[in-house]
Structures are given as structure tokens and as C-alpha cells.
Design a protein around this motif. Structure first.
Motif, PDB file in Angstrom:
ATOM      1  N   LEU A 168      31.692  24.605  56.230  1.00  0.00           N
ATOM      2  CA  LEU A 168      31.488  25.318  57.490  1.00  0.00           C
ATOM      3  C   LEU A 168      32.704  25.205  58.389  1.00  0.00           C
ATOM      4  O   LEU A 168      33.126  26.185  59.024  1.00  0.00           O
ATOM      5  CB  LEU A 168      30.266  24.761  58.225  1.00  0.00           C
ATOM      6  CG  LEU A 168      28.891  25.203  57.745  1.00  0.00           C
ATOM      7  CD1 LEU A 168      27.816  24.311  58.357  1.00  0.00           C
ATOM      8  CD2 LEU A 168      28.631  26.656  58.117  1.00  0.00           C
ATOM      9  N   LEU A 169      33.283  24.009  58.452  1.00  0.00           N
ATOM     10  CA  LEU A 169      34.438  23.804  59.324  1.00  0.00           C
ATOM     11  C   LEU A 169      35.620  24.648  58.870  1.00  0.00           C
ATOM     12  O   LEU A 169      36.331  25.230  59.703  1.00  0.00           O
ATOM     13  CB  LEU A 169      34.828  22.322  59.350  1.00  0.00           C
ATOM     14  CG  LEU A 169      36.010  21.965  60.254  1.00  0.00           C
ATOM     15  CD1 LEU A 169      35.760  22.387  61.693  1.00  0.00           C
ATOM     16  CD2 LEU A 169      36.311  20.469  60.161  1.00  0.00           C
ATOM     17  N   ALA A 220      29.096  20.658  55.755  1.00  0.00           N
ATOM     18  CA  ALA A 220      29.790  20.736  57.044  1.00  0.00           C
ATOM     19  C   ALA A 220      31.288  20.970  56.855  1.00  0.00           C
ATOM     20  O   ALA A 220      31.915  21.690  57.636  1.00  0.00           O
ATOM     21  CB  ALA A 220      29.560  19.443  57.836  1.00  0.00           C
ATOM     22  N   SER A 221      31.861  20.377  55.808  1.00  0.00           N
ATOM     23  CA  SER A 221      33.283  20.597  55.532  1.00  0.00           C
ATOM     24  C   SER A 221      33.568  22.059  55.239  1.00  0.00           C
ATOM     25  O   SER A 221      34.552  22.629  55.718  1.00  0.00           O
ATOM     26  CB  SER A 221      33.709  19.724  54.341  1.00  0.00           C
ATOM     27  OG  SER A 221      35.053  19.971  53.982  1.00  0.00           O
ATOM     28  N   SER A 234      26.065  17.334  61.319  1.00  0.00           N
ATOM     29  CA  SER A 234      27.257  16.907  60.576  1.00  0.00           C
ATOM     30  C   SER A 234      28.477  17.722  60.983  1.00  0.00           C
ATOM     31  O   SER A 234      29.580  17.189  61.128  1.00  0.00           O
ATOM     32  CB  SER A 234      27.019  17.041  59.071  1.00  0.00           C
ATOM     33  OG  SER A 234      26.008  16.168  58.623  1.00  0.00           O
ATOM     34  N   LEU A 235      28.283  19.039  61.184  1.00  0.00           N
ATOM     35  CA  LEU A 235      29.397  19.877  61.620  1.00  0.00           C
ATOM     36  C   LEU A 235      29.868  19.482  63.014  1.00  0.00           C
ATOM     37  O   LEU A 235      31.080  19.364  63.260  1.00  0.00           O
ATOM     38  CB  LEU A 235      28.982  21.343  61.618  1.00  0.00           C
ATOM     39  CG  LEU A 235      30.006  22.308  62.229  1.00  0.00           C
ATOM     40  CD1 LEU A 235      31.264  22.377  61.377  1.00  0.00           C
ATOM     41  CD2 LEU A 235      29.407  23.695  62.421  1.00  0.00           C
TER      42      LEU A 235
END
Length: 445
Positions: free
Chosen positions: A316-317, A313-314, A19-20
Motif C-alpha cells: 500500500l505504501l 501495508a508495504s 499497519s499502513l
């Protein structure tokens, strides 16, 4: 734009890792327009090189050797989404020692050996960012470690596990029993085939250990957290709560107590009766929410989706962008110092409690049960007698009764002794559920 390229090594390519990678691909131009940096997923470590993956990367990017990515001098930032402590701990520490910022979603790692990893990052003066390790996509860690760094936070409590919140929501709103609600959560992908980490409170326990460390500047590990799950919650408990203006939630709680002997802390996970007027009572299904209480700021609440590939993932980003930007400026986000702070024994805490007991139905039972409470200084606030069955269509069990109590504030030690005496009475067939009651008066104190 042709900004500097930041080469990213990703350790792990499961749901969150993929996802990331896809999010970086979609958002790359926008990120570059805002930051001047071009993020490039340069290498990805996977367990199975032959497995098909839903990411648009050339085959040569993948490797089965995560250590090779950490050691690669061309990699600027490491993202660790492998999970677990081994080999993640060695890989993260190696990256830090090499001066590479690390972004991780690994709550197990930070809850088990967070103090060592935090100290290594601070000594090396490199970023260790982990917004995604607690509450998924909710931006909570950064406010706690930065915006609230100077705030004397004394309590953090919240719903930090979406699986158990979904199960309890279905039990409350659909009348499902625990087994039915768990099966539904598994069918929808909210719960694993082996749900132990979620339903026994260990996942939430890992998260509150990290939160307590940040909130209080203390070295707190998962092994310091007292965990109690939801397996024992029954339809009767849910119904009693509803009749009296409560909902049942699995709460993660970290508190700091100040006294003549100095500061002491406690971190724990347990079900609780939450008043239906409290903000946490309205948090439904797989959502998470965290309630922060500080002396100056008062009450704050953070709410959102606590799990899933997209939200995680958001988070992480956001950390990856921060790590890349800080690296370009030769800067890092300090974690500050952490001290050893004594733990306060859970049995010293006070709370109101809900207690259910199955007894023989004959004269003198209530007096004997009330006497056991009185013997240990536990005052009864209210009592109800119900038929001992969760099926309203089934006939009552002849000769048996179900007694449900709510106590006034009591020490956990005194309640434990009360329950022991009750279990020794020949008229008590079973001591059932024991659930704490959240109230403004106690705060579980």
C-alpha cells in the motif's frame, strides 16, 4: 526538509490500515528524503469510534463517516482498506469522480466490479493503484500492468492463498489430516474462524480474476472463475502424490487461448499435483508465488509473503507514494483498455488427472472400472491398489479396495462422464478425490 505535504485519507483502520499508518509514521522522513513529499495521515474512517487503536494519531483525526473524508477538499489521496463491495464501491467511485487518486487493497471490490472502477479511473485520468489486492507484499501487479504491458502473456498460475498453502504444507510435511492442519492454521492466525473464503477457493478466485483482467486486457469478474477448494484433500491423496514425485497445491490459473475463432480465456482455482521439480512445489507454509508465462519473456516467478499487516501495508505504501508523486506531476498511471473476451468452458480443457475410487474387492472389478474409462476415451497411465484407510495402523476394511489412477491427457468433459459411469456401477462404493496433474505437456490444456 520541507517538501509539499500530501494529505491522506484512510478508509478503515483494521490490521492493514493501522499497519499502513504506523509505517508512514516510521518511514516519513526517509520517504521525504527520496521523493521530496511529506505524507500526512490527515483523516481516518473507523466503524467504532470508541475502540482503542495502536496508532499515534490525535482523536480528532478519526471519524465514523467515510463519505466525509472522500468529500473533504483538503484530502489529496484516498486509501481504501475497508474491504467488501458495499459501501467501498460508492466511496471509491466518488473519490475518482472528485479527481482524487485511490489506493486500495480491496480484492473483493476489484474482482466484483473491477471493469466499472477501472473505466471510471481511466475516464477521470486519476490513479487507481492496487498492488496490495493480489499477493500481499509481493510486487506483482505493477510489473504485470507496466513492465509486461506489451508482452503476450498466455498463462498465469500460482499459489495465491497463504492459508491453504499452510494447511497443505502441514499435511505434506507433518502428516496431519485436513481437520488438524486447519485447526493449527486457525490457532496461529493464518485462518479465520470461518475459513470458507480460503479453503473453498473464493479468496484465490477473486485474486485470479484481477490478474486475468490485467494480464489479458479482459473484463473478468470473480463470478467468471470456476473455484474448487481443498476440503476434500485427504492424507491418502497427499501420500500418493509424495510417492510419485508430486506435492499438492491449490493453484490459481488464468489462460488465454488463441485460435481461428479469436482469443478466449479461462480462469479457475483448484488443487493440483505439482511435480516436485517445479518452482511452485517448493513454496511452503503461508508464502505465495506467481508464475507468469509469456511468448517473448518465457517464464517469470514472483515470490514472497502473500498476506499479513506488514507485507500488505508495504505494498500500500509503495502505491501511496506513486499516487502522491503522480499527483504532484499532474500525471496518472494508465490502466489501458479492457475488452469483453469470450470465456472458454472449463470442460473443454485437457489435463492428466489423479482419481481415487473405493470399490468392492472381488474378481472383475478392475476390468469393469477400466471399461468405464475406456468407454469415454480416457486412457489410464498408471494404477495402484491400496487398503481403503488413511490410518496405517488400522486393519484394512474387509471386502473393500481403494484404487488410485493417474490418467493420460483427457478432456475434462470426458473425465466427468467417466466419473458418472463409475458412480453408477454397483461395485463402486465411492468416487473419491479427483485432482488435476500439472505437466509441461498439458499446461492444463
Amino acid at each position: 526538509m520541507n517538501g509539499p505535504v500530501v494529505k491522506v485519507g484512510v478508509l478503515g483502520c483494521g490490521t492493514v490500515g493501522s499497519s499502513l499508518i504506523n509505517l508512514v509514521a516510521r518511514q516519513g522522513d526517509f520517504i521525504e528524503s527520496r521523493t521530496g513529499l511529506r505524507l500526512e495521515i490527515a483523516r481516518v474512517a473507523v466503524r467504532d469510534m470508541g475502540k482503542a487503536r495502536e496508532v499515534d494519531l490525535p482523536p480528532e483525526v478519526f471519524t465514523g463517516e467515510p463519505a466525509a473524508i472522500v468529500a473533504d477538499p483538503d484530502i489529496d489521496v484516498i486509501v481504501e482498506v475497508m474491504g467488501g463491495v458495499v459501501p467501498a464501491q460508492d466511496l471509491v467511485l466518488s473519490a475518482i469522480a472528485a479527481g482524487k487518486p485511490v489506493v486500495t487493497a480491496n480484492k473483493e471490490l476489484l474482482a466484483a466490479v473491477g471493469p466499472e472502477v477501472f473505466a471510471a479511473a481511466e475516464h477521470a485520468k486519476v490513479d487507481l493503484l492496487f498492488e496490495a489486492a493480489v499477493a500481499g507484499g509481493i510486487p506483482f501487479v505493477r510489473p504485470l500492468r507496466e513492465s509486461l504491458l506489451g508482452e503476450p502473456v498466455f498463462r498465469v498460475l500460482g499459489i495465491m492463498n497463504g492459508t491453504t498453502n499452510y494447511i497443505l504444507t502441514r499435511m505434506t510435511e507433518a502428516g496431519a489430516d485436513y481437520t488438524e492442519a486447519l485447526a493449527e492454521a486457525q490457532e496461529l492466525g493464518f485462518a479465520e474462524a470461518d475459513p470458507t473464503a480460503d479453503v473453498d477457493g473464493f479468496d484465490a478466485g477473486a485474486k485470479i480474476a484481477i490478474v486475468a483482467s490485467l494480464a489479458f486486457g479482459a473484463r473478468v469478474r470473480a463470478s467468471d472463475v470456476d473455484c474448487e477448494g481443498i476440503r476434500g484433500i485427504t492424507a491418502d491423496d497427499i501420500a500418493f502424490a509424495g510417492r510419485h514425485g508430486f506435492v499438492v497445491k491449490l493453484l490459481s490459473v488464468a489462460e488465454r487461448f488463441s485460435g481461428p475463432e479469436g482469443n478466449r480465456i479461462v480462469a479457475r482455482v483448484h488443487p493440483a499435483f505439482v511435480p516436485d521439480t517445479h518452482p511452485l512445489a517448493s513454496v511452503r507454509e503461508s508464502f505465495n508465488a506467481i508464475f507468469v508465462q509469456g511468448k517473448s519473456v518465457g517464464d517469470l516467478m514472483f515470490y514472497g509473503r502473500g498476506a499479513g499487516g506488514g507485507p500488505t501495508a508495504s505494498a500500500l505504501l509503495g502505491d501511496l507514494i506513486d499516487a502522491a508523486s503522480n499527483r504532484q506531476r499532474n500525471n496518472h498511471a494508465s490502466l489501458g483498455s479492457f475488452s469483453d473476451m469470450p470465456l472458454r468452458p472449463v470442460d473443454e480443457l485437457t489435463s492428466a488427472f489423479y482419481v481415487s475410487i473405493e470399490t468392492a474387492d472381488r474378481p472383475g472389478v478392475l476390468a469393469a472400472v477400466a471399461g468405464a474409462f475406456s468407454d469415454h476415451g480416457v486412457s489410464i497411465a498408471s494404477m495402484e491398489q491400496e487398503a481403503p484407510t488413511t490410518d496405517p495402523t488400522a486393519p484394512p476394511v474387509r471386502g473393500q479396495a481403494r484404487l488410485e489412477f493417474v490418467t493420460h491427457l483427457a478432456r475434462e468433459r470426458d473425465l466427468t462422464q467417466t466419473l458418472q459411469e463409475l458412480s453408477d456401477l454397483d461395485i463402486v462404493l465411492k468416487v473419491g478425490s479427483v485432482i488435476r496433474v500439472l505437466s509441461d505437456e498439458s499446461g492444463f490444456r
